[in-house]
Design a protein around this motif. Structure first.
Motif, PDB file in Angstrom:
ATOM      1  N   GLU A  57      -6.205   1.794  -3.936  1.00 52.45           N
ATOM      2  CA  GLU A  57      -5.580   3.114  -3.868  1.00 52.45           C
ATOM      3  C   GLU A  57      -5.258   3.447  -2.428  1.00 52.45           C
ATOM      4  OE1 GLU A  57      -7.654   5.546  -7.305  1.00 52.45           O
ATOM      5  OE2 GLU A  57      -6.923   6.869  -5.719  1.00 52.45           O
ATOM      6  N   LYS A  59      -3.498   5.680   0.291  1.00 54.05           N
ATOM      7  CA  LYS A  59      -3.067   7.077   0.311  1.00 54.05           C
ATOM      8  C   LYS A  59      -1.573   7.230   0.592  1.00 54.05           C
ATOM      9  CE  LYS A  59      -4.774  11.462   2.114  1.00 54.05           C
ATOM     10  NZ  LYS A  59      -5.579  12.105   3.147  1.00 54.05           N
ATOM     11  N   GLU A  64       1.509   1.208   1.926  1.00 58.03           N
ATOM     12  CA  GLU A  64       1.501   0.251   0.809  1.00 58.03           C
ATOM     13  C   GLU A  64       2.754  -0.624   0.850  1.00 58.03           C
ATOM     14  OE1 GLU A  64       0.628   2.050  -3.020  1.00 58.03           O
ATOM     15  OE2 GLU A  64       1.533   0.316  -4.012  1.00 58.03           O
TER      16      GLU A  64
ATOM     17  N   SER B  98      -7.267   9.745 -10.279  1.00 56.38           N
ATOM     18  CA  SER B  98      -7.285   8.961  -9.045  1.00 56.38           C
ATOM     19  C   SER B  98      -8.749   8.883  -8.606  1.00 56.38           C
ATOM     20  CB  SER B  98      -6.438   9.606  -7.949  1.00 56.38           C
ATOM     21  OG  SER B  98      -7.051  10.776  -7.463  1.00 56.38           O
ATOM     22  N   LYS B  99      -8.996   8.182  -7.502  1.00 54.32           N
ATOM     23  CA  LYS B  99     -10.388   8.019  -7.043  1.00 54.32           C
ATOM     24  C   LYS B  99     -11.046   9.359  -6.759  1.00 54.32           C
ATOM     25  CE  LYS B  99     -11.447   3.751  -4.687  1.00 54.32           C
ATOM     26  NZ  LYS B  99     -11.207   2.966  -3.514  1.00 54.32           N
ATOM     27  N   ARG B 118       3.240   5.517  -8.384  1.00 59.02           N
ATOM     28  CA  ARG B 118       2.378   6.640  -8.770  1.00 59.02           C
ATOM     29  C   ARG B 118       3.208   7.563  -9.648  1.00 59.02           C
ATOM     30  NH1 ARG B 118      -0.592   9.416  -3.833  1.00 59.02           N
ATOM     31  NH2 ARG B 118       1.501   9.435  -2.989  1.00 59.02           N
ATOM     32  N   ASN B 132      -2.620   8.025 -10.215  1.00 55.91           N
ATOM     33  CA  ASN B 132      -2.535   6.638  -9.788  1.00 55.91           C
ATOM     34  C   ASN B 132      -2.283   5.753 -11.003  1.00 55.91           C
ATOM     35  OD1 ASN B 132      -3.903   3.877  -9.189  1.00 55.91           O
ATOM     36  ND2 ASN B 132      -3.598   4.820  -7.190  1.00 55.91           N
ATOM     37  N   ASN B 134      -3.373   3.037 -11.923  1.00 58.22           N
ATOM     38  CA  ASN B 134      -4.560   2.412 -12.524  1.00 58.22           C
ATOM     39  C   ASN B 134      -5.246   3.321 -13.548  1.00 58.22           C
ATOM     40  OD1 ASN B 134      -4.288   0.113 -10.864  1.00 58.22           O
ATOM     41  ND2 ASN B 134      -5.314   1.179  -9.194  1.00 58.22           N
TER      42      ASN B 134
END
Lengths: 128, 154
Positions: A57, A59, A64, B98-99, B118, B132, B134
């Motif tokens: 992940e 930010k 990325e 998300s995390k 995203r 996210n 995931n």
């Protein structure tokens, strides 16, 4: 998983077409069969690398993006050396091809994400 | 399903009885939903403590090891950690996106994809949060589960 394999084959196809165009520009007469498998192998590595980057992940989207481009360039440089691609193809050509692979992957990703968004929005409409 | 209401002036606290022949997912969902009216989280804001009803929460976010609870127009801080709230609130429609964020899917209006894989989620109060990729499967699972429990369809 399905998306991963679709991406590999799609980017391999695009890479071969790009390679054929570049070969035509350099007035080449043929592409070796082993090149097809080399390109396929490189695309597997590239997509696997992008798959793992996606799992992290990060930010900032730009970070990325840069990481993905660096990964693709690094893989091309490594495999370019192993398969002696630089004797017949300039480095800048390979890097541009790498960027094209990245853009194609991003477009494919966006397509899959749009489908997911449509599905979720349909479920949301039913609720509301 | 029959719904009966009965007014009793002597009643101090509202009492709800759920009659069922067999405990199934629909009954469980009904009980979880009714319990969510009473489910509160201890929060604080400007040195004032407050019990916030989970139905009013839009999303919960963890920033710099601090957990913030976002309602429609206000934000509170809570001493609970995100993972504790995720476990507690999962059955009330909260899903991790998300995390550092869990979202109340009942507050979700629509989503749209962004360039970097995203999703941008628009909430009912106009705010936007990011899902996210995931965690997309979890969001879909929560929406489908809620739909099947609502309509009794598996």
């Amino acid at each position: 998983m399905k998306k991963f394999f679709v991406n590999i084959f799609a980017t391999t196809g695009i890479s071969m077409i790009l390679l054929a165009i570049v070969a035509l520009l350099f007035q080449a007469k043929c592409i070796y069969i082993q090149t097809v498998f080399q390109v396929f192998g490189v695309n597997i590595f590239v997509q696997s690398g992008l798959f793992f980057i996606n799992k992290i992940e990060i930010k900032y989207a730009i970070v990325e993006m840069l990481l993905s481009i660096i990964l693709i360039t690094a893989i091309l440089l490594v495999f370019g050396s192993i398969f002696h691609w630089f004797t017949s193809t300039p480095l800048w050509t390979l890097i541009i091809m790498g960027l094209v692979i990245y853009v194609v992957s991003a477009i494919l990703n966006l397509f899959f994400m749009k489908q997911e968004a449509q599905e979720i929005n349909t479920l949301l409409k039913k609720r509301n | 399903m029959k719904i009966k209401t009965e007014q009793d002036y002597a009643c101090n606290e509202m009492e709800i009885t759920v009659k069922y022949s067999k405990m199934n997912d629909q009954v469980r969902h009904m009980i979880d939903f009714l319990q969510s009216f009473d489910m509160k989280i201890k929060c604080d804001s400007e040195n004032e403590e407050r019990m916030v009803n989970v139905l009013d929460i839009y999303y919960i976010e963890c920033v710099d090891k601090k957990t913030f609870v976002y309602l429609e127009k206000t934000v509170y801080h809570t001493s609970f950690r995100l993972y504790q709230l995720k476990d507690k609130l999962q059955k009330y429609g909260f899903v991790q996106i998300s995390k550092s964020c869990i979202l109340n899917i009942n507050a979700l209006e629509s989503i749209r994809p962004l360039l970097n894989s995203r999703m941008e989620a628009a909430l009912k109060n106009g705010e936007k949060v990011y899902i996210n990729r995931n965690y997309l499967i979890e969001v879909k699972k929560a929406l489908r589960q809620s739909e099947s429990e609502r309509y009794g369809v598996i």
